[in-house]
Structure formats: structure tokens, C-alpha cells
Design an enzyme around this catalytic site. Structure first.
Site, short mmCIF file in Angstrom:
data_model
loop_
_atom_site.label_atom_id
_atom_site.label_comp_id
_atom_site.label_asym_id
_atom_site.label_seq_id
_atom_site.Cartn_x
_atom_site.Cartn_y
_atom_site.Cartn_z
N PRO A 111 0.87 -1.14 0.05
CA PRO A 111 0.14 0.03 0.04
C PRO A 111 0.82 1.16 0.09
CG PRO A 111 -0.82 -1.50 1.48
CD PRO A 111 0.49 -2.11 1.12
N GLY A 115 3.79 3.92 5.39
CA GLY A 115 4.68 3.69 6.15
C GLY A 115 5.23 2.27 5.77
N LEU A 116 4.89 1.57 4.61
CA LEU A 116 5.23 0.42 4.44
C LEU A 116 6.30 0.41 3.44
CD1 LEU A 116 1.98 -1.95 4.48
CD2 LEU A 116 4.02 -2.29 5.93
N GLY A 117 6.89 1.44 3.14
CA GLY A 117 8.19 1.48 2.23
C GLY A 117 8.27 1.31 0.81
N ALA A 120 10.52 3.21 -1.84
CA ALA A 120 11.81 2.34 -1.42
C ALA A 120 11.97 1.13 -2.01
CB ALA A 120 12.21 2.28 -0.09
N ASP A 162 14.29 3.21 5.58
CA ASP A 162 13.48 2.59 4.72
C ASP A 162 14.31 1.79 3.61
OD1 ASP A 162 11.31 3.58 5.74
OD2 ASP A 162 10.22 4.31 3.98
#
Ligand code: PMV
Length: 323
Positions: A111, A115-117, A120, A162
Site C-alpha cells: 500500500p 509507512g510500508l516503504g 523505496a 527505509d
């Protein structure tokens, strides 16, 4: 054709304080990933297909600051300025026009802006797929440094956590400016990740913390110290397999993040729901104001907590084992 995949990541402890030199712990989340395939195109140009974001375009038709275009331009620039002996059919010093015609397929189940990177992970998978297709070998260190430069373009002053955890795909103990330390997990443990569904730019929460810090440096340095201690204690506990204490550490870290004004009503609600439905502790994770929270659970409670989070409005949940 070459293919490369990179996992998502989640910060366990230490977000925000990490920007001020304190340690943070982050782990890969392999349930979600970004995947890139590079092959030779059957028509002229460098074609990007990213159906998840409805993109099908030739590189040069995209603005140069487009997130995907900037990764590709930067990679092509890098491979031109530091040519490798094995470069695929490309005379030294040649322009971008002399690269082979490429077809680049990008997909991701991570997603975005939560905040799940995701950014990156796409960068890491993309640069690895390109470097392997164009025979321009890059070490993990090179990939990490490259991905950090891209993070800087989009996020202002990122700590680099990240790109590091995603490049190495291992649990990472991260202190800005210090060599990367991966750490071992003495006993696997389970966390549930709950997404508020609110996308909140990390740049803003980082900027707001900076304003608070500028107004009272000694006060906030103390808060960052407390968070740093939590992260250090957590690392020792994880290495020694004493994972139950992580719940209390998460709760303590969450309280300090609330003090920093980076939590949000929706995050606080999901944190409470997790604790009340059987989690051993919970906290927001990442930049805050939206995005994800995490909860430490006994494996047998994972489904119950995940369901409770969804009933309370979590957009997605992920159950992941840290090992
Ligand atoms: O929102 P995320 O998971 O990308 O994490 C941001 C973490 C911060 O510490 C708030 C910022 C940073 O660059 O480390």
C-alpha cells in the site's frame, strides 16, 4: 528478461527520534512486495508499464521528477558515468538514446504512502532489475546508496532506514550515519499491521517535529533519548528471544510519539482496539498522522486482533512473523 522483487518494511521502534541520531529497528514485511521485470522492447524507446498506477508511457514523455522516471534517469546517468566492462551493447560515454529499447513492467502489492516503504521497494527492485538487465553490477551497498539518493529527492531529509531495510531484506538496527547493523531474532514473534487508510506525507510530520525541537531542543532531546533507550532494550530482548516485553515497549514508544503530536485519532483508536482485543502491546509505526499501526500478538491471537482492527475501520491488515 530480468526480474527483481523487494519486500515492504515496517518500523518496530524509534521512528522520528532516528532523524535525530537515535537508533531505530525495522524489519522486512515479505507478505507485500514490489516486482520489476525488464526486457527488450519491440519498439523504440524505454516503455514503462505500471498497471497499479495506471501508467503506460515512454520514459521521455514523463516529467523528469516523476518518481519512476527519476529512478530510471538516475540509473542511466549512473551507468553512463561509471560504465561497467560488461555493459550491454553500449559504447562508453554514449547518450541515453543508445540504450537498448526497454520494456519495464512494475507492480507492487505494498500500500502506498502508509509507512510500508512502497517507494523505496519500487526503487530497489527497479534499480536491481535494470542493473542486471544492462549488465551493470551493483553491490547491496551501491543499491542502498542509490535508493537513499532517490528517497532524498522525494522526502526531504529521510534517515535512510527505509532503503536500508528493504535493500538488505533483514531486520536492521539503524543509526543514521553509522554502518548498517542487521540483528538476529532469538525467537520469532508475530505482529499485526493495521492501516488507517489515511495517507499522510512523512515529510510533514518530520517537519512538524523539527519545529517542536527548534522551539525546545533540551526537552525534545530527552524524549528522543527515551525512545532510543526503548529501541536499544527492544533489540536486546529480540536477540535474546524475550519477546513478550516488546508489548510494553511498544506502548511506551506510542505514548512518546503521541507527545510528539505525530499520532492521530484513527491511529490511537486502532492501537486501543488492538490492546483490547488481545494484543500484548501496540503503537503507531512510521511517519504517523495516518498510515499504519502495529501490534504484538501471540500467534494464536493474530486473526482475532486482525479482525477487530478491520471491524474498527482498518483498511488493510497484514499478519507477519518476524524471524
Ligand atoms: O513513514 P515511514 O515508514 O516511511 O517512516 C518514516 C520514519 C521517520 O523516522 C519518521 C522519518 C525517517 O526518515 O526516518
Amino acid at each position: 528478461m530480468t526480474h527483481s522483487s523487494a519486500p515492504g518494511k515496517i518500523i518496530l521502534f524509534g521512528e522520528h527520534a532516528v532523524v535525530y541520531g537515535r537508533p531505530a529497528l525495522a524489519v522486512p514485511v515479505t507478505q507485500v512486495h514490489a516486482d520489476v521485470e525488464v526486457s527488450e522492447a519491440d519498439r523504440a524507446g524505454i516503455w514503462i508499464n505500471a498497471p497499479d498506477v495506471n501508467l503506460h508511457a515512454e520514459l521521455n514523455t514523463l516529467p523528469s521528477d516523476h518518481p519512476l522516471a527519476s529512478v530510471i534517469h538516475n540509473f542511466l546517468f549512473l551507468s553512463r558515468t561509471s560504465p561497467s566492462p560488461a555493459g550491454r551493447g553500449r559504447p562508453e560515454g554514449s547518450g541515453e538514446g543508445q540504450f537498448p529499447d526497454l520494456s519495464i513492467n512494475i507492480s507492487s502489492s505494498i500500500p502506498v504512502a502508509s509507512g510500508l516503504g512502497s517507494g523505496a521497494a519500487v526503487t530497489v527492485a527497479l534499480v536491481r532489475a535494470l542493473s542486471s538487465f544492462l549488465s551493470h553490477p551493483m553491490s547491496d551497498e551501491d543499491v542502498n546508496a542509490f535508493a537513499y539518493e532517490i528517497e532524498k529527492l522525494h522526502h526531504g531529509t529521510p534517515s535512510g532506514i527505509d532503503n536500508t531495510v528493504i535493500t538488505y531484506a533483514r531486520p536492521v538496527y539503524f543509526v543514521k550515519g553509522y554502518p548498517i547493523e542487521t540483528f538476529k531474532v532469538g525467537r520469532p514473534f508475530t505482529i499485526v499491521i493495521g492501516d488507517t487508510g489515511i495517507s499522510a506525507p512523512t515529510k510533514e510530520s518530520v517537519g512538524d517535529v523539527r519545529k517542536l525541537w527548534e522551539a525546545d531542543q533540551p526537552g525534545w532531546e530527552k524524549v528522543f533519548d527515551e525512545i532510543g533507550e526503548i529501541a536499544n532494550t527492544a533489540r536486546i530482548s529480540i536477540e535474546n528471544g524475550i519477546v513478550e516485553v516488546l508489548g510494553d515497549l511498544m506502548n511506551a514508544n506510542h505514548q512518546l510519539l503521541q507527545k510528539m503530536t505525530v499520532s492521530a485519532l484513527e491511529l490511537d483508536q486502532l492501537v486501543d482496539v488492538a490492546r483490547n482485543s488481545g494484543a500484548l502491546g501496540a503503537k503507531m509505526s512510521g511517519g504517523g498522522r495516518g498510515g499504519n499501526m502495529i501490534a504484538l500478538v501471540k500467534p494464536e491471537m493474530a486473526e482475532t486482533v486482525s479482525r477487530a482492527l478491520k471491524e474498527a475501520g482498518a483498511r488493510h491488515t497484514i499478519i507477519t512473523q518476524v524471524s
